[in-house]
Design a protein around this motif. Structure first.
Motif, short mmCIF file in Angstrom:
data_model
loop_
_atom_site.label_atom_id
_atom_site.label_comp_id
_atom_site.label_asym_id
_atom_site.label_seq_id
_atom_site.Cartn_x
_atom_site.Cartn_y
_atom_site.Cartn_z
N ALA A 197 -1.88 -26.86 31.24
CA ALA A 197 -2.91 -25.93 30.78
C ALA A 197 -2.37 -24.54 30.48
O ALA A 197 -2.72 -23.57 31.16
CB ALA A 197 -4.03 -25.85 31.82
N PRO A 198 -1.50 -24.38 29.47
CA PRO A 198 -0.98 -23.05 29.15
C PRO A 198 -2.10 -22.08 28.77
O PRO A 198 -3.17 -22.47 28.32
CB PRO A 198 -0.04 -23.32 27.97
N GLU A 199 -1.82 -20.78 28.98
CA GLU A 199 -2.80 -19.75 28.67
C GLU A 199 -3.06 -19.70 27.17
O GLU A 199 -2.21 -20.07 26.34
CB GLU A 199 -2.27 -18.38 29.14
N ASN A 200 -4.24 -19.21 26.79
CA ASN A 200 -4.62 -19.17 25.38
C ASN A 200 -3.67 -18.33 24.54
O ASN A 200 -3.46 -18.59 23.36
CB ASN A 200 -6.05 -18.65 25.23
N GLU A 201 -3.09 -17.25 25.16
CA GLU A 201 -2.19 -16.39 24.39
C GLU A 201 -0.88 -17.09 24.04
O GLU A 201 -0.12 -16.60 23.20
CB GLU A 201 -1.90 -15.08 25.13
N ASP A 202 -0.59 -18.23 24.69
CA ASP A 202 0.64 -18.98 24.37
C ASP A 202 0.42 -20.04 23.30
O ASP A 202 1.35 -20.75 22.92
CB ASP A 202 1.18 -19.65 25.63
N ILE A 203 -0.82 -20.16 22.82
CA ILE A 203 -1.18 -21.22 21.89
C ILE A 203 -1.58 -20.61 20.56
O ILE A 203 -2.16 -19.52 20.51
CB ILE A 203 -2.36 -22.05 22.44
N SER A 204 -1.30 -21.32 19.48
CA SER A 204 -1.78 -20.89 18.18
C SER A 204 -3.30 -20.75 18.21
O SER A 204 -4.00 -21.61 18.74
CB SER A 204 -1.38 -21.90 17.10
N LYS A 205 -3.82 -19.66 17.64
CA LYS A 205 -5.26 -19.39 17.70
C LYS A 205 -6.06 -20.34 16.82
O LYS A 205 -7.23 -20.64 17.09
CB LYS A 205 -5.52 -17.94 17.30
N THR A 206 -5.45 -20.79 15.74
CA THR A 206 -6.09 -21.74 14.84
C THR A 206 -5.08 -22.80 14.43
O THR A 206 -3.87 -22.61 14.59
CB THR A 206 -6.62 -21.05 13.57
N TYR A 207 -5.57 -23.89 13.90
CA TYR A 207 -4.69 -24.92 13.36
C TYR A 207 -5.42 -25.64 12.24
O TYR A 207 -6.66 -25.60 12.14
CB TYR A 207 -4.24 -25.90 14.44
N LEU A 208 -4.67 -26.31 11.39
CA LEU A 208 -5.25 -27.11 10.33
C LEU A 208 -5.35 -28.55 10.80
O LEU A 208 -4.35 -29.12 11.26
CB LEU A 208 -4.39 -27.03 9.06
N ASP A 209 -6.53 -29.15 10.69
CA ASP A 209 -6.67 -30.55 11.08
C ASP A 209 -6.13 -31.45 9.98
O ASP A 209 -5.62 -30.96 8.96
CB ASP A 209 -8.12 -30.87 11.44
#
Length: 781
Positions: free
Chosen positions: A512-524
């Motif tokens: 469960a990494p923090e949100n700041e470590d994850i791309s904010k958006t992605y293309l499905d």
């Protein structure tokens, strides 16, 4: 409100109908060892009233009309027991039966335990494994479950060295492995022929490859649930074995002997195994590697079990599994997994309720270092406490299960990637799950319906995930059955390596990494931009198929499946910048530690089994089609690529034959054919610089390293993989309790040069293991 009233009246009606009925329950034990006998059939002669024993040897038959009955207890490996019983209204009777080895069925037995198991259980996408089945394969050293898992339908195995198992399109991190209820984070050693488990102490192993019920949570692809034996409760027993690969010893003994008239008993079980392959391979297999095969491992397991006179049970167990690989001039890997846990089983005397529970702790650490590059290093650790309670209520042919589970996990991850970016992550999470599951079966046993619901709360994310699931079976004919299952699944755990890596002995975890470590958006996969609200990963399963009993000895199983992974979190291979205010303008693709992808796994599995007298034959064909979608918001494109485990066709053939007057000789053979895995080809070579934050770095005077330009991701295919393994066993009974067994064989008999990988810069080809003859000698006493 309407549904609540319907459920209330159903419970009241069930209670009223149960009045003036009798209840019979009890346990079935092996007469010789005192171990519970699972999956045997207990029923009243001349009726369809009966039950199967569970893993604890427990059975219950409720709502019995008062009267005189003949109870039959049947098992394929034991003599049948016949017992005359008189039941009166409101009787609650508890019985214990001790079965003698032999398998002599009475002539009046009308059904077999095997056929009853097929009819009364949905068995969707589940493979049941026991040591008897594992011994049917040619073994490298001692028989091992790792070698048997490779022949299961829907399983893709990526190689003999550092290979991982991918079950119906799921990553290893999406497969939950349980040992007596404890989570095992790395069940396989770096040499892919061996697991951490000792098949000698296994009671049962269930592999759920898709569509599993709500009693399991926290994973989005598959479950492997392994249960060990309690140990011999009648007399001391042991086994030692030596092979060209390693040594193993198992000891079990009663601390307080079990008596048939009923008493409290206690037993202990200890197992240890060790690999000395790095030493022996220099002498026996110098052609495989002149420096020896550098795979070390040591596994130790111990268990103490206490059984009450009424069938209740308490056990404590612990283990320590260690693995090390030393490619002295290239890389060094090492991991250790230790754990301790306890289980209990409560059987209330006047009820048909069963209560099970566990509390367990596990700790796993892994390290990697490059002897040539000091900065090329990474490490990962995960520790966790999991506890759970399950309740089972038997209602005639039906049953209700409910329970809850809590898991606390700590993870840490550190690395420096080729771009010089350092990543350090530490995370603590708490997950709480509860479930309810019903098994409903009509009186004629034509239709089985298993609805279930799991509520999974990820406290660290503040997310509640309702996960409905369903399994069913329609017995169109006793020899022709349709089955299906579907469900929703979630998890937060992800792998600390990128699933695009073809060869990777580093197997770490991040939770469960923090949100700041994850791309904010992605293309499905459809090219639409999606917002990311949390690190929760989601999947859905649907599977359906047929079971056909061509004869009493020939079984055919056909299953088609689809898994859609709506969210897959992956380590970002393109990470260049540290995500801070200075680099805020940089695209997420270059500064976020994790990226979001989507995936889909589709396939069909065909299984044929023939088992009669001395001959056993098992054939599996699997067709699989795996897709991944990776979206890039910078240029608004979606890349569709096959993951590196996408094996389109896979065939496994296994045969075993016993010969000799006493069946003391046995020959085994296994052949595997798999089409090639995808890989990324090299398009060209370029010079590369790694300033790694050094402001004084001089590009004009520094000699660059040689880098390469990759072609289309996984656009190429490796050659087909195929391998033939053979084995022959001989057993000599020294005494009624002592047996000498000699097992000789070879893996990769015709020395097929199956590719492992090719060095992109030297163009040197490295193959999988060559022909490896082996001998194993074991003594049971």
């Amino acid at each position: 409100m309407k549904k609540t009233l319907i459920l209330f009246f159903a419970i009241i009606s069930t209670t009223l109908l149960s009045q003036n009925k009798a209840l019979l329950k009890g346990f079935i034990y092996d007469k010789e060892t005192g171990e519970p006998v699972p999956f045997c059939n207990v029923y009243f002669k001349g009726t369809v009233i009966g039950a199967n024993t569970d893993l604890n040897g427990f059975f219950t038959i409720s709502r019995i009309t008062p009267g005189d009955y003949t109870l039959l207890v049947t098992s394929l490996e034991h003599d049948t027991i016949k017992d005359k019983i008189t039941l009166k209204a409101n009787d609650v009777i508890t019985k214990k039966y001790f079965l003698k080895k032999g398998g002599k069925l009475l002539e009046e037995v009308e059904v077999s335990a095997k056929s009853t198991e097929k009819i009364e259980n949905t068995q969707v996408s589940v493979s049941k494994i026991d040591p008897v089945v594992i011994n049917k394969l040619p073994s490298v050293g001692e028989p091992d479950i790792a070698q048997y898992l490779q022949v299961l339908p829907g399983v893709a195995f990526t190689g003999d060295q550092g290979g991982q198992l991918f079950i119906r399109g799921g990553l290893p991190v999406q497969n939950k492995v349980l040992l007596d209820g404890l989570i095992v984070y790395n069940p396989f050693h770096s040499i892919g022929l061996f697991s951490v488990f000792d098949s000698e102490i296994m009671k049962n192993a269930d592999v759920y490859s898709a569509g599993f019920g709500a009693e399991y949570g926290g994973r989005t692809s598959s479950i492997m649930d392994i249960t060990t034996r309690d140990g011999n409760k009648k007399f001391a027993k042991g086994k030692v074995s030596l092979s060209t690969f390693g040594a193993k010893a198992t000891v079990e003994a009663p601390l307080k002997k079990m008596k048939e008239e009923g008493n409290t008993s206690a037993s202990v079980l200890i197992s240890a195994k060790h690999s000395y392959l790095p030493t022996t391979s220099k002498i026996l297999y110098p052609y495989a590697n002149e420096n020896g095969l550098p795979f070390y491992y040591t596994d130790v397991y111990g268990k103490l079990a206490i059984n009450g006179s009424g069938g209740s049970k308490f056990s404590v167990f612990g283990f320590n599994f260690a693995d090390r690989v030393d490619f002295s001039e290239i890389a060094k890997f090492g991991w250790n997994n230790s754990g301790v846990g306890s289980n209990f089983l409560l059987v209330p005397g006047s009820s048909n309720l069963l209560i099970e529970g566990n509390i367990c702790y596990s700790n796993y650490k892994i390290n990697f270092s490059n002897p040539l590059v000091e900065t090329d290093r990474k490490s990962s650790a995960i520790s966790g406490l999991n506890t759970g309670f399950n309740f089972v209520k038997y209602l005639g042919n039906s049953e209700a299960r409910f329970g809850f589970e809590g898991v606390t996990t700590n993870t840490s991850y550190e690395l420096q990637n080729p771009f010089g970016a350092e990543v350090k992550l530490a995370r603590q999470t708490i997950d709480v799950g509860s479930f309810v599951k019903f098994k409903l079966m009509d009186a004629k046993k034509k239709f089985i319906f298993e609805p279930s619901l799991r509520l999974q709360y990820y406290a660290s994310l503040g997310v509640m995930s309702p996960e409905p699931r369903l399994a069913m079976k329609l017995n169109i004919h006793p020899k022709f059955r349709f089955k299906g299952a579907a469900g929703l699944y979630t998890q937060t755990l992800l792998s600390a390596n990128n699933d695009r890596d073809v060869v990777n002995l580093f197997y770490g975890f991040i939770n469960a990494p923090e949100n700041e470590d994850i791309s904010k958006t992605y293309l499905d996969r459809n090219g639409k931009s999606q917002n990311v609200n949390s690190s929760l990963q989601r999947a859905s399963h649907i599977v359906g198929g047929f079971e056909i009993d061509v004869t009493d000895d020939i079984e055919i199983n056909i299953e088609a499946y689809q898994k859609f992974f709506g969210t897959i979190m992956n380590v970002n291979r393109e990470l260049i910048f540290v995500d801070n205010e200075t680099n805020a303008a940089q695209p997420d693709e270059y500064k976020k530690t994790f990226v979001i992808e989507q995936g889909r796994a589709r396939g069909i599995d065909f299984t044929l089994k023939y088992d009669k007298n001395r001959f056993y034959f098992w054939a599996v064909y699997s067709y699989a089609l795996n897709d991944r979608w990776s979206g890039n918001n910078t240029n608004n494109t979606v890349l569709n690529y096959p993951p590196n485990f996408d094996r389109r066709h896979n065939v496994n053939l296994v045969a075993s034959y016993q010969f000799g007057k006493k069946k003391n000789w046995e020959a085994n053979v296994r052949w595997n054919l798999g089409t090639g895995f995808p890989f990324t080809q090299t398009q060209g070579f370029i010079p590369t610089f790694f300033p790694a934050g050094n402001v004084n770095y001089n590009f004009s005077t520094t000699n660059p390293n040689l880098g390469y330009l990759p072609a289309t991701l996984n656009g190429g295919r490796l050659p087909d993989y195929h391998r033939l393994d053979i084995g022959i066993k001989y057993k000599y009974n020294i005494s009624p309790k002592s047996t000498l067994e000699i097992n000789a064989g070879a893996t990769n008999v015709y020395n097929r040069e199956n590719i492992f990988y090719v060095d992109r810069f030297t163009f040197k080809r490295i193959n999988q293991l060559p022909i490896l003859p082996n001998v194993n000698v074991s003594l049971t006493f």
